[in-house]
Design an enzyme around this catalytic site. Sequence first.
Site, PDB file in Angstrom:
ATOM      1  CD  GLU A   1       8.290  -0.116   7.439  1.00  0.00           C
ATOM      2  OE1 GLU A   1       6.851  -0.746   6.910  1.00  0.00           O
ATOM      3  OE2 GLU A   1       8.277   0.984   6.912  1.00  0.00           O
TER       4      GLU A   1
ATOM      5  CG  ASP B   1      -0.444  -0.025   2.573  1.00  0.00           C
ATOM      6  OD1 ASP B   1       0.722  -0.170   2.626  1.00  0.00           O
ATOM      7  OD2 ASP B   1      -0.967   0.383   3.544  1.00  0.00           O
ATOM      8  CB  SER B   2       4.638   1.885  -0.282  1.00  0.00           C
ATOM      9  OG  SER B   2       4.757   0.631  -0.818  1.00  0.00           O
TER      10      SER B   2
ATOM     11  CE  LYS C   1       3.210  -5.879   4.042  1.00  0.00           C
ATOM     12  NZ  LYS C   1       3.045  -4.619   4.823  1.00  0.00           N
TER      13      LYS C   1
ATOM     14  CD  GLU D   1       0.756  -1.314   8.049  1.00  0.00           C
ATOM     15  OE1 GLU D   1       0.281  -0.363   8.955  1.00  0.00           O
ATOM     16  OE2 GLU D   1       0.951  -0.956   6.929  1.00  0.00           O
TER      17      GLU D   1
ATOM     18  CG  ASP E   1       0.438  -3.852   2.297  1.00  0.00           C
ATOM     19  OD1 ASP E   1       0.674  -4.476   3.087  1.00  0.00           O
ATOM     20  OD2 ASP E   1       1.395  -3.080   2.051  1.00  0.00           O
TER      21      ASP E   1
HETATM   22  O1  KIV Z   1       3.586  -1.094   1.690  1.00  0.00           O
HETATM   23  C1  KIV Z   1       4.912  -1.341   1.670  1.00  0.00           C
HETATM   24  O2  KIV Z   1       5.299  -1.375   0.883  1.00  0.00           O
HETATM   25  C2  KIV Z   1       5.241  -2.111   2.700  1.00  0.00           C
HETATM   26  C3  KIV Z   1       6.804  -2.222   2.847  1.00  0.00           C
HETATM   27  C4  KIV Z   1       7.313  -0.920   3.512  1.00  0.00           C
HETATM   28  C5  KIV Z   1       7.313  -3.612   3.726  1.00  0.00           C
HETATM   29  O3  KIV Z   1       4.653  -2.539   3.644  1.00  0.00           O
END
Ligand code: KIV
Length: 263
Positions: A181, A45-46, A112, A114, A84
Site C-alpha cells: 500500500e 478493517d477499513s 490478512k 500488517e 483483516d
Molecule cells: O482494510 C482495508 O480495506 C485494507 C485495504 C486498504 C488494502 O487493508
Amino acid sequence: MAKVTISTLDKMKEAGERFVCITAYDATFARLVSEAGAETILVGDSLGMVLQGHDSTIPVTIEHMAYHTECVCRAAPEALVIADMPFMTYTTAEQAMTNATRLMQAGAQMVKMEGGTWLSNTISMLVERGIPVCAHLGLTPQSVNTFGGFKVQGRTPKEAKSILADAVEIQDAGASLLVLECIPSHLAADISRKLDIPVIGIGAGAGTDAQVLVMHDLLGLSGHAARFVQNFMEGQDNIQGALKAFVQAVKSGAYPREEHSYR
Ligand code: KIV
C-alpha cells in the site's frame, strides 16, 4: 465462476493475468463484487472508517470483523474471501491463532495481517496449522500513529530496502499473498517481479499482479479521495456498472495510470 483458490491466483500470476480485489462488508455488496468478476473480496478493517465513521482502523475489534466476514461469505461463494485481523489481535503467534480461527470459522479463506519480519514466526505457525496468510506492507494503516499520518512509505533507499527484505521474509515464512500500500511504483514492481507469490497493490502503481480498492472509494463515496483513487461511478448508471468498470480497467491495465502512482 468456479471457486477461486490460492492456486487460481498463483496460476494467474504465472500467466501474467491481473486479478482484482474489492473490499466488501455486507452480503449485498459482496454479491455485486462477485458478480462484477472480482476474484477476491477483502473484508477490510477499513470498515472502521467507511462504515463506523472512525478516523482510523484502530477501534475495529475481532467481533466486528467476524460479523462482517459472515455477512460477506454468505453471499459470495465463488470469490476468495480475505478477512483483516484488527489492531492488536496478532501481537503473539498464540493470540493470532485464536483470532484467525475466529475469522476462518466465520467463513474467510485467508487472513490478512500488517507487518513484515516480526510476523514471520506467526505466519509460519498459522500456515502450518491450515490458515493461509496475506501480509500487508508499506503504508500499514494500523500503524498510522507511528507513521505520523497516512503517508507514502518506501521513499528513501533505506525504507525501500527494508520493505523488500520484509517482503522476501514473509514469503519465505509461508505467506500466500502480499498487499503493498502506498509505496513508489518502481519499488512495488520490483517486489512483484522478485516474489513468487501474487502481490496486490493499492497506491503502488501498475506493476503489481493485482489491484485492490476500498469499495466506497471506487464508488466516489469517500469525502477525501487519495491520489491513487479513481471514481468509477463516473460515466456509469449504477453501482454494478462501476464495479465492472473497475474490474475491466484493472484487467486491461487501464487502471492505475501514472497519475495514480507515487515516485
Ligand atoms: O482494510 C482495508 O480495506 C485494507 C485495504 C486498504 C488494502 O487493508
